[in-house]
Structures are given as C-alpha cells and as structure tokens.
Motif scaffolding. Sequence first.
Motif, mmCIF file in Angstrom:
data_model
loop_
_atom_site.group_PDB
_atom_site.id
_atom_site.type_symbol
_atom_site.label_atom_id
_atom_site.label_comp_id
_atom_site.label_asym_id
_atom_site.label_seq_id
_atom_site.Cartn_x
_atom_site.Cartn_y
_atom_site.Cartn_z
ATOM 1 N N LEU A 210 29.657 -35.022 -35.901
ATOM 2 C CA LEU A 210 30.552 -35.959 -36.782
ATOM 3 C C LEU A 210 31.559 -35.034 -37.656
ATOM 4 O O LEU A 210 32.847 -35.043 -37.573
ATOM 5 N N GLU A 211 31.096 -33.810 -38.318
ATOM 6 C CA GLU A 211 31.832 -33.054 -39.232
ATOM 7 C C GLU A 211 32.639 -32.244 -38.290
ATOM 8 O O GLU A 211 33.841 -32.096 -38.733
ATOM 9 N N GLN A 212 32.175 -31.729 -37.102
ATOM 10 C CA GLN A 212 32.999 -30.878 -36.521
ATOM 11 C C GLN A 212 34.042 -31.759 -35.679
ATOM 12 O O GLN A 212 35.249 -31.187 -35.447
ATOM 13 N N THR A 213 33.599 -32.984 -35.234
ATOM 14 C CA THR A 213 34.824 -33.943 -34.598
ATOM 15 C C THR A 213 35.947 -34.151 -35.485
ATOM 16 O O THR A 213 36.881 -34.328 -35.278
ATOM 17 N N ILE A 214 35.551 -34.459 -36.952
ATOM 18 C CA ILE A 214 36.557 -34.493 -37.768
ATOM 19 C C ILE A 214 37.465 -33.425 -38.150
ATOM 20 O O ILE A 214 38.909 -33.322 -38.254
ATOM 21 N N MET A 215 36.912 -32.136 -38.278
ATOM 22 C CA MET A 215 37.656 -31.017 -38.111
ATOM 23 C C MET A 215 38.569 -30.913 -37.032
ATOM 24 O O MET A 215 39.855 -30.392 -37.177
ATOM 25 N N ASP A 216 37.808 -30.877 -35.988
ATOM 26 C CA ASP A 216 38.750 -30.905 -34.528
ATOM 27 C C ASP A 216 39.843 -31.832 -34.532
ATOM 28 O O ASP A 216 40.951 -31.300 -34.187
ATOM 29 N N PHE A 217 39.452 -33.002 -35.115
ATOM 30 C CA PHE A 217 40.457 -33.790 -34.884
ATOM 31 C C PHE A 217 41.603 -33.756 -35.715
ATOM 32 O O PHE A 217 42.854 -33.662 -35.486
ATOM 33 N N ARG A 218 41.361 -33.396 -37.275
ATOM 34 C CA ARG A 218 42.458 -32.974 -38.094
ATOM 35 C C ARG A 218 43.285 -31.741 -37.574
ATOM 36 O O ARG A 218 44.617 -31.795 -37.894
ATOM 37 N N ASP A 219 42.834 -30.822 -36.680
ATOM 38 C CA ASP A 219 43.572 -29.736 -36.491
ATOM 39 C C ASP A 219 44.228 -29.864 -35.135
ATOM 40 O O ASP A 219 44.635 -28.957 -34.705
ATOM 41 N N SER A 220 44.089 -30.992 -34.409
ATOM 42 C CA SER A 220 44.520 -31.197 -33.017
ATOM 43 C C SER A 220 45.982 -31.298 -32.728
ATOM 44 O O SER A 220 46.233 -31.042 -31.711
#
Length: 295
Positions: free
Chosen positions: A96-106
């Motif tokens: 979940l944390e990694q997904t949030i980071m990846d989405f924010r930087d996408s």
Amino acid sequence: MYTDTLFNFSKIVDEQGLDQGAEVLAAMAKNEPFFGLDTGIRENDIWNRVENIRQCIDLLEDEKHQKIVRDMIHFSAGIMPDMDSVENRFAAVETLEQTIMDFRDSGDEFADRLCAIGPCGIDHDWDSVEYEGREHDYFDKHMIDDEKDLFALQLTLAKKLDMPLILHSRKGFKDTVDVLKAVKWNRGVVHGFAYTQAELEFFLDLGWYISFSGTVTYGGKKNFSDMAEMVEYIPRDRLLIETDSPYYAPIPLKNTTNEPANIKYIYEYIVSKRNMSSRKISEIVDNNCKKLFGL
C-alpha cells in the motif's frame, strides 16, 4: 451541490459495466458537486480505479460534465479487513505504501488527487452485505488481534505520511478504540457512522469528523431513531455526508443498488433534521472537506 465523501465506483463498474458507470458520473455531474471521493478495498487497486474513472469520463458526451467530474474526483487508498489481507497484513501495508508513492510520482492526471488513507478499520458485522461469504468462526481472538494490527499499520502509515484516514468501524468500537489509543493519530472521518451518542462524543472529543450514509434515513428501529438525534447533535464543523454506494441505498430506494446520485436523499433527510437549506448543508460539507482533505 451534494458532495459525496465516499463511494466505490469500481464496484459499480464491475457489476454494471463502463456504460452504466458513465451514466452514474453524468448523473453526479448534473448536481455540480465540489468533491467526490472514490475508495477501494485492496492495497494496489487505485490503478484500476483511476482507469475506470478515466474510461467513463471519456464516454461522457457533454464536455461540461467531463470537466465537472475531472475537477471533483478524488481518491483514497486503503485495505479493508478481509481474511487474506488480515493474514498478510505486513506485506499488504508495505505494498500500500509503495503504491501510494508510485501513484503520486506517476505523472497521472489524477496523481495529486490521492488525499486519504482508507477506508480501513474494524468490522465485526458478520451479516454485512460487503462481506458475503466471510466466515464468522474464522475470526477468533487471534484473527481479531491480527485485524487490529492491520488497522494499526494503516493508521501508522497515515500518521507517517501526514494524511487523513477514513475509519471503517462496525460493531467493533472497543477494538477500534484500542488501536486509536495506541497509535494516537486522530485526523480523519468515521464513515457510515453507526454507533451510539456516547460513542459519537468519544470520536468528536478526539477530533474526528463524522460521515452519515444512507442508513441514517432508515426508520422503525430504536438505533435509527437515536441516529436522527445525532444528526441534530453533531457540530456543523464535523459533518460529512456519503452514499457508501453501491451499498445502503437511502429511503425511498432502500434495498436497491445504491449510486452516488442518490446522495440528494441523504442531504434532504439531514436538512429536515437540522432545519437548514440544502445549499447551506452543502456549504458546510464542502468546507469540512476542504479542511479535512487539505483542498
């Protein structure tokens, strides 16, 4: 008008298809809402949810409706306590944390619209339509402790990322309190509130916002009579309103598939209890959304 602070759009699309999803968005757009929050249930489902929204926006024929939906739509990301997620909680929250980071930087057009963690929390309503097939006996004391861990991990993540949390708590007040006291992060909203006056005051004292769903319109039982009193009692600066669609359609549509456009019935009910205009209640909810979600 008629901000909807929680709905699961992908569940609607999965059950009814993209064309119906576009009709749902068009119906929302006609009310020109300030804010609409799409939620999921798994640690990495935001990618699919955003794509469903995007495809349905593209199906809208009215460019004004397209713009309204693009402007109002926001997202949360969280993990609900199904058995698999509880058992694999550490890996799930790490994802979940990694997904949030990846989405924010996408660089996605909606990358800056992820504004909350959740919904997550404690659910011991074994007859809930949201958990068909979940076995009560499987949730023994050990499993319930692990469920609390899953909630605590996400609450801790919200604290780490300085984000509000959407709290899901059903028939599990004590276990919810245990986690809140342990983590000490009380920035968020109790969605679909379904507890008593004393429990309402507990959440309010900690600083939580309270969101009412279609269940608040149900009559004929003592707990729903009490709920009407709480609608009158809650301070205006803590009030939010949601459909929780596709579940819990409000009166007069109870026992049908719920949709975000049905939010107007919940607003009308709350208007009747607080003796304010729909526009005034809408202004209150919109202002509360701005404060809670940092808009």
